[in-house]
Write a protein that holds these residues in place. Sequence first.
Motif, PDB file in Angstrom:
ATOM      1  N   GLY A   1       0.804  -1.218   0.000  1.00  0.00           N
ATOM      2  CA  GLY A   1       0.000   0.000   0.000  1.00  0.00           C
ATOM      3  C   GLY A   1       0.833   1.262   0.000  1.00  0.00           C
ATOM      4  N   LEU A   2       2.101   1.143   0.372  1.00  0.00           N
ATOM      5  CA  LEU A   2       2.990   2.305   0.340  1.00  0.00           C
ATOM      6  C   LEU A   2       3.164   2.848  -1.082  1.00  0.00           C
ATOM      7  N   MET A   3       2.826   2.019  -2.067  1.00  0.00           N
ATOM      8  CA  MET A   3       3.011   2.419  -3.464  1.00  0.00           C
ATOM      9  C   MET A   3       1.732   2.967  -4.097  1.00  0.00           C
ATOM     10  N   GLN A   4       0.704   3.205  -3.303  1.00  0.00           N
ATOM     11  CA  GLN A   4      -0.526   3.765  -3.855  1.00  0.00           C
ATOM     12  C   GLN A   4      -0.239   5.105  -4.524  1.00  0.00           C
ATOM     13  N   GLN A   5      -0.897   5.359  -5.653  1.00  0.00           N
ATOM     14  CA  GLN A   5      -0.737   6.612  -6.363  1.00  0.00           C
ATOM     15  C   GLN A   5      -2.107   7.136  -6.784  1.00  0.00           C
ATOM     16  N   TYR A   6      -2.192   8.447  -6.961  1.00  0.00           N
ATOM     17  CA  TYR A   6      -3.437   9.014  -7.466  1.00  0.00           C
ATOM     18  C   TYR A   6      -3.168  10.296  -8.240  1.00  0.00           C
ATOM     19  N   CYS A   7      -4.132  10.647  -9.075  1.00  0.00           N
ATOM     20  CA  CYS A   7      -4.070  11.895  -9.835  1.00  0.00           C
ATOM     21  C   CYS A   7      -5.490  12.447  -9.955  1.00  0.00           C
ATOM     22  N   ASP A   8      -5.699  13.659  -9.458  1.00  0.00           N
ATOM     23  CA  ASP A   8      -6.987  14.348  -9.571  1.00  0.00           C
ATOM     24  C   ASP A   8      -6.804  15.578 -10.461  1.00  0.00           C
ATOM     25  N   ILE A   9      -7.614  15.685 -11.498  1.00  0.00           N
ATOM     26  CA  ILE A   9      -7.590  16.844 -12.390  1.00  0.00           C
ATOM     27  C   ILE A   9      -9.010  17.402 -12.466  1.00  0.00           C
ATOM     28  N   VAL A  10      -9.186  18.609 -11.952  1.00  0.00           N
ATOM     29  CA  VAL A  10     -10.515  19.210 -11.862  1.00  0.00           C
ATOM     30  C   VAL A  10     -10.492  20.581 -12.530  1.00  0.00           C
ATOM     31  N   GLY A  11     -11.441  20.832 -13.412  1.00  0.00           N
ATOM     32  CA  GLY A  11     -11.504  22.112 -14.108  1.00  0.00           C
ATOM     33  C   GLY A  11     -12.802  22.834 -13.863  1.00  0.00           C
ATOM     34  N   LYS A  12     -12.778  24.153 -14.064  1.00  0.00           N
ATOM     35  CA  LYS A  12     -13.980  24.962 -13.952  1.00  0.00           C
ATOM     36  C   LYS A  12     -13.852  26.173 -14.860  1.00  0.00           C
ATOM     37  N   THR A  13     -14.983  26.674 -15.355  1.00  0.00           N
ATOM     38  CA  THR A  13     -14.985  27.874 -16.194  1.00  0.00           C
ATOM     39  C   THR A  13     -15.764  28.986 -15.509  1.00  0.00           C
ATOM     40  N   ILE A  14     -15.264  30.223 -15.665  1.00  0.00           N
ATOM     41  CA  ILE A  14     -15.993  31.415 -15.259  1.00  0.00           C
ATOM     42  C   ILE A  14     -15.794  32.457 -16.353  1.00  0.00           C
ATOM     43  N   ARG A  15     -16.573  33.520 -16.345  1.00  0.00           N
ATOM     44  CA  ARG A  15     -16.412  34.588 -17.318  1.00  0.00           C
ATOM     45  C   ARG A  15     -15.675  35.741 -16.671  1.00  0.00           C
ATOM     46  N   GLY A  16     -14.699  36.299 -17.394  1.00  0.00           N
ATOM     47  CA  GLY A  16     -13.873  37.354 -16.831  1.00  0.00           C
ATOM     48  C   GLY A  16     -13.821  38.586 -17.710  1.00  0.00           C
ATOM     49  N   TYR A  17     -12.668  39.183 -17.783  1.00  0.00           N
ATOM     50  CA  TYR A  17     -12.403  40.436 -18.503  1.00  0.00           C
ATOM     51  C   TYR A  17     -12.877  40.352 -19.951  1.00  0.00           C
TER      52      TYR A  17
ATOM     53  N   TYR B   1     -10.589  29.490 -17.865  1.00  0.00           N
ATOM     54  CA  TYR B   1     -10.615  28.034 -17.693  1.00  0.00           C
ATOM     55  C   TYR B   1      -9.536  27.691 -16.665  1.00  0.00           C
ATOM     56  N   ILE B   2      -9.966  27.240 -15.491  1.00  0.00           N
ATOM     57  CA  ILE B   2      -9.061  27.010 -14.367  1.00  0.00           C
ATOM     58  C   ILE B   2      -8.963  25.512 -14.097  1.00  0.00           C
ATOM     59  N   VAL B   3      -7.760  24.999 -14.083  1.00  0.00           N
ATOM     60  CA  VAL B   3      -7.535  23.571 -13.840  1.00  0.00           C
ATOM     61  C   VAL B   3      -6.674  23.396 -12.598  1.00  0.00           C
ATOM     62  N   ASN B   4      -7.129  22.532 -11.705  1.00  0.00           N
ATOM     63  CA  ASN B   4      -6.383  22.214 -10.491  1.00  0.00           C
ATOM     64  C   ASN B   4      -5.960  20.753 -10.547  1.00  0.00           C
ATOM     65  N   ARG B   5      -4.681  20.525 -10.406  1.00  0.00           N
ATOM     66  CA  ARG B   5      -4.152  19.158 -10.458  1.00  0.00           C
ATOM     67  C   ARG B   5      -3.476  18.807  -9.145  1.00  0.00           C
ATOM     68  N   GLU B   6      -3.824  17.650  -8.630  1.00  0.00           N
ATOM     69  CA  GLU B   6      -3.158  17.109  -7.448  1.00  0.00           C
ATOM     70  C   GLU B   6      -2.714  15.693  -7.786  1.00  0.00           C
ATOM     71  N   GLU B   7      -1.427  15.453  -7.687  1.00  0.00           N
ATOM     72  CA  GLU B   7      -0.870  14.159  -8.078  1.00  0.00           C
ATOM     73  C   GLU B   7       0.042  13.646  -6.978  1.00  0.00           C
ATOM     74  N   TYR B   8      -0.068  12.371  -6.703  1.00  0.00           N
ATOM     75  CA  TYR B   8       0.811  11.757  -5.708  1.00  0.00           C
ATOM     76  C   TYR B   8       1.439  10.499  -6.295  1.00  0.00           C
ATOM     77  N   TYR B   9       2.760  10.509  -6.376  1.00  0.00           N
ATOM     78  CA  TYR B   9       3.504   9.375  -6.901  1.00  0.00           C
ATOM     79  C   TYR B   9       4.539   8.878  -5.899  1.00  0.00           C
ATOM     80  N   GLY B  10       4.258   9.107  -4.631  1.00  0.00           N
ATOM     81  CA  GLY B  10       5.197   8.752  -3.568  1.00  0.00           C
ATOM     82  C   GLY B  10       5.890   9.991  -3.050  1.00  0.00           C
ATOM     83  N   GLY B  11       6.430   9.896  -1.840  1.00  0.00           N
ATOM     84  CA  GLY B  11       7.122  11.045  -1.267  1.00  0.00           C
ATOM     85  C   GLY B  11       6.383  11.607  -0.072  1.00  0.00           C
TER      86      GLY B  11
END
Length: 271
Positions: free
Chosen positions: A129-145, A151-161
């Motif tokens: 289980g120490l080798m579990q990995q994950y990647c979350d990629i979540v996007g959202k749109t809003i109107r601006g200038y 278009y805003i993208v948030n990435r959270e990735e875990y590959y150990g550490g």
Amino acid sequence: MKKCTAIIFYSALFLLFSCTGSKSGKNEQPQTPKGSEIKIDTINIHDKYTFAYVKEDAPILTIDISLPTIDLGNNETTAKLDSTLALGIFSLPYTLRESCDSFISNQKKDFDWLRNDYHNLKEEGMPPGLMQQYCDIVGKTIRGYKGYINYIVNREEYYGGAHPYTYHIILNIDPTTGTEITFYDIFKEGCEEALTAMLLDKLMKHANASTMDELHEKGYLYLDTGLFISQNFLLGNDSVTFLYNRYEIAPYALGDIKLALDYRTLKDIMK
């Protein structure tokens, strides 16, 4: 618990970027192609993967992707926007959906390289289980200038550490063309020195530092490379927010740095 924390984090970030204030006089709304209507859909992918022909205690790679797709009501413009998003998010010259699938395929191939490590851990009596990995990629749109699509993208990735790697991508899209608004589409040539000085002043206030030495002591610009102008910026209704991901100008513990400059301050260096 990890997923709940990530959802709260992403919601707070999106709320921060969406609350950019009232419209200014410069924020005229461009028109999308005549007869068109912007429609938003979402690519949702949840994928779990582990090694073939192993027991139930094998480590798992979990990939979650949630990215908006945008229909601009014009096939050519919509296709251009789709390829713009795929290139900006994944650096791949495909459609957004194809890029998601290619990204997942490559993640699985990289994970498969851990198969021998898995067997070695098993032989040593250590939990795979120490080798579990994950990647979350979540996007959202809003109107601006000027009605641009943020278009805003948030990435959270875990590959150990010690901790996951988190970072954010911001794309400002012109809905009339489907193309990304770049730095020099907005700012004048030769503005770099003046803009850097403005950003440095904002950073000093953000860090509550009065001198460069104090700024360095607090961990900012810790590599002593000087402040650069981030190309990761959000064109909000009343201000431009320059985002610096973790490690870019400060250690991980200091988080992401967001420096906002209102359009009145920037008027002399904007087109």
